[in-house]
Design a protein around this motif. Structure first.
Motif, mmCIF file in Angstrom:
data_model
loop_
_atom_site.group_PDB
_atom_site.id
_atom_site.type_symbol
_atom_site.label_atom_id
_atom_site.label_comp_id
_atom_site.label_asym_id
_atom_site.label_seq_id
_atom_site.Cartn_x
_atom_site.Cartn_y
_atom_site.Cartn_z
ATOM 1 N N VAL A 94 0.850 -1.187 0.000
ATOM 2 C CA VAL A 94 0.000 0.000 0.000
ATOM 3 C C VAL A 94 0.888 1.240 0.000
ATOM 4 C CG1 VAL A 94 -0.231 0.074 2.532
ATOM 5 C CG2 VAL A 94 -1.964 1.163 1.087
ATOM 6 N N ALA A 95 0.509 2.209 -0.825
ATOM 7 C CA ALA A 95 1.192 3.498 -0.851
ATOM 8 C C ALA A 95 0.132 4.584 -0.842
ATOM 9 C CB ALA A 95 2.083 3.632 -2.092
ATOM 10 N N GLY A 96 0.312 5.590 0.003
ATOM 11 C CA GLY A 96 -0.693 6.634 0.094
ATOM 12 C C GLY A 96 -0.076 8.006 0.255
ATOM 13 N N ALA A 107 -4.006 1.134 8.356
ATOM 14 C CA ALA A 107 -4.267 -0.228 7.892
ATOM 15 C C ALA A 107 -3.097 -1.140 8.251
ATOM 16 C CB ALA A 107 -4.510 -0.234 6.388
ATOM 17 N N SER A 108 -1.873 -0.611 8.139
ATOM 18 C CA SER A 108 -0.680 -1.392 8.480
ATOM 19 C C SER A 108 -0.650 -1.740 9.956
ATOM 20 C CB SER A 108 0.581 -0.609 8.100
ATOM 21 O OG SER A 108 0.645 -0.375 6.711
ATOM 22 N N LEU A 109 -1.094 -0.816 10.804
ATOM 23 C CA LEU A 109 -1.134 -1.106 12.235
ATOM 24 C C LEU A 109 -2.239 -2.091 12.571
ATOM 25 C CD1 LEU A 109 -0.579 1.230 15.216
ATOM 26 C CD2 LEU A 109 -2.600 -0.212 15.179
ATOM 27 N N ARG A 114 -1.560 -8.522 6.633
ATOM 28 C CA ARG A 114 -2.088 -8.376 5.278
ATOM 29 C C ARG A 114 -1.292 -7.377 4.435
ATOM 30 N NH1 ARG A 114 -8.339 -7.612 4.933
ATOM 31 N NH2 ARG A 114 -7.786 -8.196 2.807
ATOM 32 N N VAL A 115 -0.514 -6.515 5.085
ATOM 33 C CA VAL A 115 0.209 -5.468 4.358
ATOM 34 C C VAL A 115 1.678 -5.867 4.236
ATOM 35 C CG1 VAL A 115 0.806 -3.031 4.296
ATOM 36 C CG2 VAL A 115 -1.399 -3.746 5.258
ATOM 37 N N LYS A 116 2.137 -6.067 3.002
ATOM 38 C CA LYS A 116 3.521 -6.487 2.778
ATOM 39 C C LYS A 116 4.497 -5.348 3.013
ATOM 40 C CE LYS A 116 4.699 -9.526 -0.178
ATOM 41 N NZ LYS A 116 5.042 -10.260 -1.421
ATOM 42 N N SER A 117 4.140 -4.175 2.551
ATOM 43 C CA SER A 117 4.966 -2.998 2.792
ATOM 44 C C SER A 117 4.104 -1.761 2.629
ATOM 45 C CB SER A 117 6.174 -2.943 1.843
ATOM 46 O OG SER A 117 5.776 -2.579 0.534
ATOM 47 N N CYS A 118 4.585 -0.666 3.216
ATOM 48 C CA CYS A 118 3.819 0.581 3.256
ATOM 49 C C CYS A 118 4.704 1.730 2.780
ATOM 50 C CB CYS A 118 3.340 0.829 4.691
ATOM 51 S SG CYS A 118 2.558 2.434 4.984
ATOM 52 N N PRO A 232 7.180 -3.068 7.119
ATOM 53 C CA PRO A 232 8.249 -2.249 6.523
ATOM 54 C C PRO A 232 7.670 -0.984 5.899
ATOM 55 C CG PRO A 232 8.517 -4.555 5.908
ATOM 56 C CD PRO A 232 7.180 -4.450 6.589
ATOM 57 N N THR A 233 8.234 0.171 6.236
ATOM 58 C CA THR A 233 7.625 1.439 5.862
ATOM 59 C C THR A 233 8.659 2.417 5.297
ATOM 60 O OG1 THR A 233 5.929 1.184 7.573
ATOM 61 C CG2 THR A 233 6.272 3.407 6.696
ATOM 62 N N LEU A 234 8.287 3.033 4.189
ATOM 63 C CA LEU A 234 9.073 4.082 3.550
ATOM 64 C C LEU A 234 8.284 5.386 3.618
ATOM 65 C CD1 LEU A 234 11.367 5.170 1.622
ATOM 66 C CD2 LEU A 234 9.888 4.418 -0.278
#
Length: 291
Positions: A94-96, A107-109, A114-118, A232-234
């Motif tokens: 997911v990218a927002g 959603a990641s929290l 379900r979220v591979k990366s953010c 994992p978050t960018l």
């Protein structure tokens, strides 16, 4: 546009790229729409890119007239998870941007499995806690929050929604000279009959000035008491962002238990994917390739 029903919404969305690729959900911000991603799409051909119109935007509609037109951040996050469920997608990237970044974080929290990366653009994690301390500079940036907390500001948004949005585009990205065509393509999304109500509730709710929709009480409870994101978050943030100062995304490393990276984009304002699409696309592709 394509459409899919969740429990509460008929979600309008676009697809791009490889239908057999890993799902990547792109979430636009406010005041913006799915056109915001057009400049970076050519670099995302390997993924199954899904771009929904958020609640209150474009052709997305509430299924029932009595559903509260809530813009609370927990609802935006649940909309993402519900969309993936309705489309039969178990895991996704997911990218927002802006509102979309807040939805992606939440959603990641809420469902990290379900979220591979953010990827979050122009927003630091946790910057809208009603009890937060903010600088005077950021209080100035948030003038539109305070304005919409008044009935006068809410009425201005209802009556002059396009003018309101146009002003913010100009002031949030001082070095970006967008064309009127770019704005024209997007402004129709604000004609959604629920846009103003969702917007006003969102900004009032963030500061404790509007009630929550009880439907999201469980999500609200978790978001109040949990703060560490396990995905994992960018983070991508422009140095000239006039909506969220880049200082608002500083020193957040301790709130992430997986890989975390923050990239500052020099000379870029609040809309990096529009202003510096090559830099944004390169950063996103390099990030996704790791996961």
């Amino acid at each position: 546009m394509l459409f899919v029903n969740t429990e509460r919404l008929r979600v309008a969305y676009r697809e791009h790229g490889n239908p057999d690729g890993e799902p990547l959900i792109l979430l636009h911000g406010w005041p913006d729409d799915v056109h915001t991603w057009n400049p970076i799409l050519p670099r995302l051909e390997r993924w199954r890119v899904i771009m929904p119109s958020l609640r209150g935007y474009g052709e997305t509609r509430f299924l029932q007239p009595d559903t509260p037109r809530s813009g609370q951040l927990s609802a935006l996050a649940q909309d993402v998870l519900d969309l993936a469920e309705a489309m039969g997608i178990r895991r996704f990237h997911v990218a927002g941007h802006d509102w979309g970044a807040r939805a992606a974080y939440n959603a990641s929290l809420l469902e990290p499995e379900r979220v591979k990366s953010c990827v979050a653009i122009s927003v630091g994690w946790g910057t809208n806690d009603p009890g937060q301390a903010i600088s005077l500079v950021q209080a100035r940036n948030y003038w539109y929050h305070w304005y919409m907390a008044t009935e006068r500001g809410a009425e201005a948004l209802r009556k002059e929604r396009r003018e309101f949005a146009h002003l913010l585009w100009r002031t949030w990205s001082p070095s970006w000279h967008f064309t009127e065509g770019e704005f024209h393509d997007t402004m129709h999304a604000f004609d959604n009959p629920d846009w103003a109500a969702v917007t006003i509730h969102s900004y009032r709710h963030r500061w404790g000035l509007a009630p929550s929709d009880p439907y999201y009480s469980e999500q609200e409870e978790r978001l109040r008491h949990e703060s560490v994101i396990k995905v994992p978050t960018l983070v991508l943030h422009g140095t000239e962002d006039g909506a969220n100062s880049p200082q608002t995304s500083e020193h957040k490393e301790h709130l992430f238990s997986a890989t975390y990276q923050r990239i500052l984009l020099s000379g870029v304002g609040h809309f990096p994917q529009r202003e510096a699409p090559d830099a944004v696309a390169s950063a996103i592709v390099e990030w996704l390739d790791q996961y």
